[in-house]
Design a protein around this motif. Sequence first.
Motif, short mmCIF file in Angstrom:
data_model
loop_
_atom_site.label_atom_id
_atom_site.label_comp_id
_atom_site.label_asym_id
_atom_site.label_seq_id
_atom_site.Cartn_x
_atom_site.Cartn_y
_atom_site.Cartn_z
N GLU A 199 0.85 -1.18 0.00
CA GLU A 199 0.00 0.00 0.00
C GLU A 199 0.89 1.24 0.00
N ILE A 200 0.58 2.21 -0.87
CA ILE A 200 1.41 3.41 -1.00
C ILE A 200 0.58 4.67 -0.76
N SER A 201 -0.52 4.53 -0.01
CA SER A 201 -1.42 5.66 0.22
C SER A 201 -0.72 6.84 0.88
N GLN A 202 0.16 6.59 1.82
CA GLN A 202 0.82 7.67 2.54
C GLN A 202 1.96 8.29 1.73
N GLN A 203 2.44 7.60 0.71
CA GLN A 203 3.55 8.12 -0.08
C GLN A 203 3.07 8.92 -1.28
N ILE A 204 1.91 8.57 -1.83
CA ILE A 204 1.35 9.24 -3.01
C ILE A 204 0.17 10.08 -2.56
N GLU A 205 0.30 11.38 -2.59
CA GLU A 205 -0.75 12.26 -2.11
C GLU A 205 -1.86 12.45 -3.15
N SER A 206 -3.04 12.83 -2.63
CA SER A 206 -4.18 13.26 -3.43
C SER A 206 -4.65 12.17 -4.39
N TYR A 207 -5.15 12.59 -5.57
CA TYR A 207 -5.79 11.68 -6.52
C TYR A 207 -4.90 11.49 -7.74
N PRO A 208 -4.41 10.27 -8.00
CA PRO A 208 -3.49 10.03 -9.11
C PRO A 208 -4.14 10.28 -10.47
N THR A 209 -3.35 10.85 -11.39
CA THR A 209 -3.79 11.04 -12.77
C THR A 209 -3.16 10.04 -13.72
N GLY A 210 -2.06 9.39 -13.31
CA GLY A 210 -1.42 8.43 -14.20
C GLY A 210 -0.12 7.91 -13.62
N MET A 211 0.47 6.95 -14.34
CA MET A 211 1.69 6.28 -13.89
C MET A 211 2.53 5.91 -15.11
N THR A 212 3.83 6.12 -15.03
CA THR A 212 4.77 5.73 -16.08
C THR A 212 5.98 5.06 -15.45
N PHE A 213 6.37 3.90 -15.98
CA PHE A 213 7.64 3.29 -15.62
C PHE A 213 8.56 3.32 -16.84
N LEU A 214 9.79 3.73 -16.60
CA LEU A 214 10.79 3.82 -17.67
C LEU A 214 11.55 2.52 -17.81
N ASP A 215 11.86 1.89 -16.70
CA ASP A 215 12.57 0.62 -16.68
C ASP A 215 12.15 -0.13 -15.41
N GLU A 216 12.86 -1.18 -15.05
CA GLU A 216 12.46 -1.99 -13.91
C GLU A 216 12.64 -1.28 -12.58
N ARG A 217 13.32 -0.16 -12.58
CA ARG A 217 13.56 0.55 -11.33
C ARG A 217 12.84 1.89 -11.25
N ASN A 218 12.86 2.65 -12.33
CA ASN A 218 12.40 4.04 -12.30
C ASN A 218 10.96 4.19 -12.78
N GLY A 219 10.13 4.79 -11.90
CA GLY A 219 8.74 5.04 -12.24
C GLY A 219 8.26 6.36 -11.67
N TRP A 220 7.17 6.89 -12.23
CA TRP A 220 6.59 8.16 -11.80
C TRP A 220 5.08 8.00 -11.66
N ILE A 221 4.52 8.60 -10.62
CA ILE A 221 3.07 8.73 -10.45
C ILE A 221 2.77 10.21 -10.26
N THR A 222 1.76 10.70 -10.99
CA THR A 222 1.38 12.11 -10.90
C THR A 222 -0.03 12.21 -10.31
N SER A 223 -0.31 13.35 -9.66
CA SER A 223 -1.59 13.53 -8.99
C SER A 223 -2.14 14.94 -9.23
N ILE A 224 -3.41 15.11 -8.86
CA ILE A 224 -4.06 16.41 -8.88
C ILE A 224 -3.76 17.13 -7.58
N ASN A 225 -3.32 18.37 -7.67
CA ASN A 225 -3.02 19.18 -6.49
C ASN A 225 -4.26 19.37 -5.63
N HIS A 226 -4.07 19.24 -4.31
CA HIS A 226 -5.19 19.41 -3.38
C HIS A 226 -4.74 20.29 -2.22
#
Length: 457
Positions: A263-290
């Motif tokens: 569970e990553i609720s405490q690490q990822i704030e607000s409401y996610p808009t999407g997710m991208t992984f570049l490779d097996e290690r590096n990934g990004w999650i973006t959210s709507i500002n609240h």
Amino acid sequence: MKRSRPDWYDKIAPEPFTQKMFTHSLKQSVQTRVKLGHNHDLAKRYQPAWWLGSGIVLLGALALFAGGNWIPWKDSGRFPDETAPYRNQNTPDKNTSITGNSPPQDSTDKLAKLPSLESLHWADQQQGWAISGQQLLRTTNGGQSWDDVTPDSLKMLSKLVFLQAGSYFSDPQQAWLALSPAEENDTARGQVSVLRTEDGGSHWESVPVDVQEPWEGAGMQKLSFIDEHNGWLLVTSDPGAGQMGKALYRTEDGGITWTRLGEISQQIESYPTGMTFLDERNGWITSINHAQDYPLIFHSGNGGRSWQPIKLSIPDDLGIEYYSSALPPVFFDSKGQEGWMPLQFYAAERLITIPYITQDGGSTWTPTTGIDSEPETVQFISSQTGFYIDRKQGLLFASTDGGDSWKERYRNPDFTEAKQLHFSDERNGWLLTEKALWTTRDGGLAWKMKAEIEPGS
């Protein structure tokens, strides 16, 4: 750290947020709340400018018609091929403002008829996927015709369930869909499935995901794959008070089995808009500002097991009070060094999109010039070349210097209803509007209507 919210924030971001906010990403969140009447004062402030701009375009068109120099907006005649592209008589260089107008369209051209589309995903110049309400469509001829490849298990589900589903299209043959029927059936809470195809949607395999909490899948799902085997699934809860539960799953066999990373609720704030992984290690999650005092972009360097916020440079003219939404980054080259990420800001009653560019695999992000466009109608295809639609004026702009400057390339009043812009390279592009699907083969100087959207669909 959260700061006190300015007065205008409550005008565009009333609580609680509704599920509809997530189904169309930023278009249904920021744009709808500002422009379409969540606050009537703000709506009135935007509408007169739009009608005034439309009136000016109409008067200009009438003036050209009266002078005998009317240029039809819709094509009639031969659409230019790659060897003889239609261009203005004098093709200027990149430092000159240029405006193209499409050649006439032959009246014998048969246009495909499409239902209202939510999104397009092109694999190459001829093959692509489209999501429309409760349908998944596929084309193999550049959008001239479309086949319904909707999995049978989805045809009886509601439109909202389908729109909440996560999707990922890696090539013309492979695709994944992640969904939960919990939105229309409370007894289905805690049920998430991933559907996968390897033959362009002719056959689908459904795999249940062994979720651990009953809230998982009650909200939206997001998918990201780096190849045919390795992928990630983000599942969420219903929204509430600026937060929602979030859990991340991992597959290493193309979606046949899924392992819960945690569970990553405490690490990822607000409401996610999407997710991208570049490779097996590096990934990004973006959210709507609240009401946070920074844009919400989070990075993982260990395959999604832990996440940290990224601090971006914010242009000074935005001030210290703004509302923002981010969409996940897209990387251009095979080495994954160059990419871009769109952020939309609402500050001082101004709505703009700022593209951020990286040339070091996402370690640093540099803001470019802010533009008057929705994130869905902005695209960079390299660190230097980008395109966007100004919906207020029906204009296509292009940049060849990394977004430092933009030059007008094409005008069409139908583009005031642009929904999604996509270029596969510097020449070949598509534009989805409320009424049609358009295509270009010369970098946006000429456009041909490829399909019509059926009214009321």
